[in-house]
Design a protein around this motif. Structure first.
Motif, PDB file in Angstrom:
ATOM      1  N   THR A  74     -10.602  -3.185  -6.426  1.00 28.19           N
ATOM      2  CA  THR A  74     -11.104  -4.367  -7.118  1.00 28.19           C
ATOM      3  C   THR A  74     -11.249  -5.494  -6.103  1.00 28.19           C
ATOM      4  O   THR A  74     -10.892  -5.341  -4.937  1.00 28.19           O
ATOM      5  CB  THR A  74     -10.133  -4.828  -8.222  1.00 28.19           C
ATOM      6  OG1 THR A  74      -8.907  -5.265  -7.607  1.00 28.19           O
ATOM      7  CG2 THR A  74      -9.831  -3.715  -9.203  1.00 28.19           C
ATOM      8  N   ASN A  75     -11.727  -6.634  -6.529  1.00 26.92           N
ATOM      9  CA  ASN A  75     -11.847  -7.798  -5.664  1.00 26.92           C
ATOM     10  C   ASN A  75     -10.575  -8.644  -5.657  1.00 26.92           C
ATOM     11  O   ASN A  75     -10.507  -9.635  -4.950  1.00 26.92           O
ATOM     12  CB  ASN A  75     -13.037  -8.659  -6.081  1.00 26.92           C
ATOM     13  CG  ASN A  75     -14.346  -7.975  -5.764  1.00 26.92           C
ATOM     14  OD1 ASN A  75     -14.411  -7.155  -4.857  1.00 26.92           O
ATOM     15  ND2 ASN A  75     -15.371  -8.297  -6.512  1.00 26.92           N
ATOM     16  N   GLN A  76      -9.595  -8.285  -6.460  1.00 26.01           N
ATOM     17  CA  GLN A  76      -8.347  -9.038  -6.523  1.00 26.01           C
ATOM     18  C   GLN A  76      -7.364  -8.490  -5.507  1.00 26.01           C
ATOM     19  O   GLN A  76      -7.321  -7.287  -5.241  1.00 26.01           O
ATOM     20  CB  GLN A  76      -7.738  -8.959  -7.919  1.00 26.01           C
ATOM     21  CG  GLN A  76      -8.617  -9.538  -9.003  1.00 26.01           C
ATOM     22  CD  GLN A  76      -7.994  -9.346 -10.376  1.00 26.01           C
ATOM     23  OE1 GLN A  76      -7.014  -8.654 -10.515  1.00 26.01           O
ATOM     24  NE2 GLN A  76      -8.602  -9.958 -11.368  1.00 26.01           N
ATOM     25  N   PHE A  77      -6.557  -9.407  -4.950  1.00 26.27           N
ATOM     26  CA  PHE A  77      -5.524  -8.991  -4.001  1.00 26.27           C
ATOM     27  C   PHE A  77      -4.367  -8.386  -4.784  1.00 26.27           C
ATOM     28  O   PHE A  77      -3.859  -8.977  -5.736  1.00 26.27           O
ATOM     29  CB  PHE A  77      -5.028 -10.194  -3.184  1.00 26.27           C
ATOM     30  CG  PHE A  77      -3.961  -9.822  -2.205  1.00 26.27           C
ATOM     31  CD1 PHE A  77      -4.279  -9.157  -1.030  1.00 26.27           C
ATOM     32  CD2 PHE A  77      -2.638 -10.113  -2.456  1.00 26.27           C
ATOM     33  CE1 PHE A  77      -3.302  -8.797  -0.132  1.00 26.27           C
ATOM     34  CE2 PHE A  77      -1.647  -9.763  -1.561  1.00 26.27           C
ATOM     35  CZ  PHE A  77      -1.991  -9.097  -0.394  1.00 26.27           C
ATOM     36  N   HIS A  78      -3.967  -7.199  -4.393  1.00 25.22           N
ATOM     37  CA  HIS A  78      -2.815  -6.539  -5.007  1.00 25.22           C
ATOM     38  C   HIS A  78      -2.282  -5.512  -4.024  1.00 25.22           C
ATOM     39  O   HIS A  78      -2.957  -5.142  -3.065  1.00 25.22           O
ATOM     40  CB  HIS A  78      -3.203  -5.872  -6.329  1.00 25.22           C
ATOM     41  CG  HIS A  78      -4.221  -4.777  -6.167  1.00 25.22           C
ATOM     42  ND1 HIS A  78      -5.577  -5.039  -6.057  1.00 25.22           N
ATOM     43  CD2 HIS A  78      -4.081  -3.440  -6.075  1.00 25.22           C
ATOM     44  CE1 HIS A  78      -6.222  -3.891  -5.914  1.00 25.22           C
ATOM     45  NE2 HIS A  78      -5.333  -2.903  -5.922  1.00 25.22           N
ATOM     46  N   GLY A  79      -1.074  -5.061  -4.260  1.00 25.93           N
ATOM     47  CA  GLY A  79      -0.510  -4.061  -3.355  1.00 25.93           C
ATOM     48  C   GLY A  79       0.862  -3.614  -3.804  1.00 25.93           C
ATOM     49  O   GLY A  79       1.466  -4.170  -4.710  1.00 25.93           O
ATOM     50  N   ASP A  80       1.355  -2.597  -3.169  1.00 26.62           N
ATOM     51  CA  ASP A  80       2.676  -2.039  -3.415  1.00 26.62           C
ATOM     52  C   ASP A  80       3.351  -1.786  -2.074  1.00 26.62           C
ATOM     53  O   ASP A  80       2.692  -1.621  -1.054  1.00 26.62           O
ATOM     54  CB  ASP A  80       2.585  -0.705  -4.170  1.00 26.62           C
ATOM     55  CG  ASP A  80       2.029  -0.884  -5.570  1.00 26.62           C
ATOM     56  OD1 ASP A  80       2.432  -1.836  -6.245  1.00 26.62           O
ATOM     57  OD2 ASP A  80       1.199  -0.046  -5.975  1.00 26.62           O
ATOM     58  N   VAL A  81       4.647  -1.740  -2.119  1.00 26.47           N
ATOM     59  CA  VAL A  81       5.425  -1.423  -0.929  1.00 26.47           C
ATOM     60  C   VAL A  81       6.222  -0.164  -1.227  1.00 26.47           C
ATOM     61  O   VAL A  81       6.822  -0.044  -2.297  1.00 26.47           O
ATOM     62  CB  VAL A  81       6.381  -2.578  -0.557  1.00 26.47           C
ATOM     63  CG1 VAL A  81       7.244  -2.202   0.615  1.00 26.47           C
ATOM     64  CG2 VAL A  81       5.599  -3.840  -0.280  1.00 26.47           C
ATOM     65  N   TRP A  82       6.212   0.764  -0.299  1.00 30.95           N
ATOM     66  CA  TRP A  82       6.978   1.991  -0.479  1.00 30.95           C
ATOM     67  C   TRP A  82       7.470   2.466   0.870  1.00 30.95           C
ATOM     68  O   TRP A  82       6.961   2.083   1.913  1.00 30.95           O
ATOM     69  CB  TRP A  82       6.150   3.074  -1.175  1.00 30.95           C
ATOM     70  CG  TRP A  82       4.835   3.335  -0.540  1.00 30.95           C
ATOM     71  CD1 TRP A  82       3.645   2.716  -0.803  1.00 30.95           C
ATOM     72  CD2 TRP A  82       4.552   4.269   0.519  1.00 30.95           C
ATOM     73  NE1 TRP A  82       2.658   3.207   0.003  1.00 30.95           N
ATOM     74  CE2 TRP A  82       3.186   4.164   0.828  1.00 30.95           C
ATOM     75  CE3 TRP A  82       5.319   5.190   1.219  1.00 30.95           C
ATOM     76  CZ2 TRP A  82       2.582   4.936   1.802  1.00 30.95           C
ATOM     77  CZ3 TRP A  82       4.698   5.959   2.192  1.00 30.95           C
ATOM     78  CH2 TRP A  82       3.362   5.826   2.461  1.00 30.95           C
ATOM     79  N   GLU A  83       8.493   3.301   0.826  1.00 27.72           N
ATOM     80  CA  GLU A  83       9.078   3.826   2.056  1.00 27.72           C
ATOM     81  C   GLU A  83       9.660   5.199   1.781  1.00 27.72           C
ATOM     82  O   GLU A  83      10.269   5.427   0.734  1.00 27.72           O
ATOM     83  CB  GLU A  83      10.190   2.898   2.540  1.00 27.72           C
ATOM     84  CG  GLU A  83      10.918   3.423   3.750  1.00 27.72           C
ATOM     85  CD  GLU A  83      12.060   2.516   4.189  1.00 27.72           C
ATOM     86  OE1 GLU A  83      12.750   2.889   5.125  1.00 27.72           O
ATOM     87  OE2 GLU A  83      12.254   1.454   3.569  1.00 27.72           O
ATOM     88  N   PHE A  84       9.437   6.117   2.697  1.00 26.65           N
ATOM     89  CA  PHE A  84      10.081   7.411   2.632  1.00 26.65           C
ATOM     90  C   PHE A  84      11.246   7.388   3.595  1.00 26.65           C
ATOM     91  O   PHE A  84      11.104   7.053   4.768  1.00 26.65           O
ATOM     92  CB  PHE A  84       9.125   8.541   3.035  1.00 26.65           C
ATOM     93  CG  PHE A  84       8.046   8.782   2.024  1.00 26.65           C
ATOM     94  CD1 PHE A  84       8.357   9.245   0.765  1.00 26.65           C
ATOM     95  CD2 PHE A  84       6.731   8.542   2.334  1.00 26.65           C
ATOM     96  CE1 PHE A  84       7.367   9.461  -0.158  1.00 26.65           C
ATOM     97  CE2 PHE A  84       5.726   8.754   1.425  1.00 26.65           C
ATOM     98  CZ  PHE A  84       6.060   9.221   0.167  1.00 26.65           C
ATOM     99  N   SER A  85      12.407   7.740   3.109  1.00 32.75           N
ATOM    100  CA  SER A  85      13.602   7.695   3.946  1.00 32.75           C
ATOM    101  C   SER A  85      14.334   9.022   3.873  1.00 32.75           C
ATOM    102  O   SER A  85      14.559   9.552   2.796  1.00 32.75           O
ATOM    103  CB  SER A  85      14.528   6.563   3.464  1.00 32.75           C
ATOM    104  OG  SER A  85      15.694   6.562   4.221  1.00 32.75           O
ATOM    105  N   GLU A  86      14.672   9.539   5.027  1.00 33.74           N
ATOM    106  CA  GLU A  86      15.489  10.752   5.095  1.00 33.74           C
ATOM    107  C   GLU A  86      16.824  10.359   5.700  1.00 33.74           C
ATOM    108  O   GLU A  86      16.907  10.024   6.866  1.00 33.74           O
ATOM    109  CB  GLU A  86      14.812  11.812   5.955  1.00 33.74           C
ATOM    110  CG  GLU A  86      13.549  12.365   5.350  1.00 33.74           C
ATOM    111  CD  GLU A  86      12.993  13.503   6.172  1.00 33.74           C
ATOM    112  OE1 GLU A  86      13.752  14.131   6.934  1.00 33.74           O
ATOM    113  OE2 GLU A  86      11.779  13.732   6.079  1.00 33.74           O
TER     114      GLU A  86
END
Length: 89
Positions: A74-86
């Motif tokens: 879309t034209n809107q700013f959006h996002g997610d944060v994720w991390e894979f940790s072992e």
């Protein structure tokens, strides 16, 4: 789909017999026909796994066919944060 999940066999064939498609384009490594690009999990809208009776549009692959589709933007700013940790000791 992670690289670990991509290393699975289907129909009794080696993992190199699988076909990976990303938004209708080939997503296979040239050298060994494994998964070429692994998108972020939040970028995937859907995936489809075909294990038998694939139509001719998918070519000559004896293993499974994994077709992945990105989410549209879309034209809107959006996002997610994720991390894979072992965690290892």
């Amino acid at each position: 789909m992670s690289a670990a999940a991509a290393g699975r066999s289907s129909n009794g064939n080696r993992e190199q017999s699988n076909n990976f498609i990303l938004d209708g384009m080939d997503n296979n490594q040239v050298s060994d026909n494994l998964l070429g690009y692994t998108p972020a999990p939040d970028a995937i809208q859907e995936f489809n796994l075909i294990t038998q009776n694939a139509s001719a549009e998918f070519g000559n692959f004896q293993g499974g066919i994994v077709s992945t589709t990105f989410k549209s933007g879309t034209n809107q700013f959006h996002g997610d944060v994720w991390e894979f940790s072992e965690m290892t000791n």
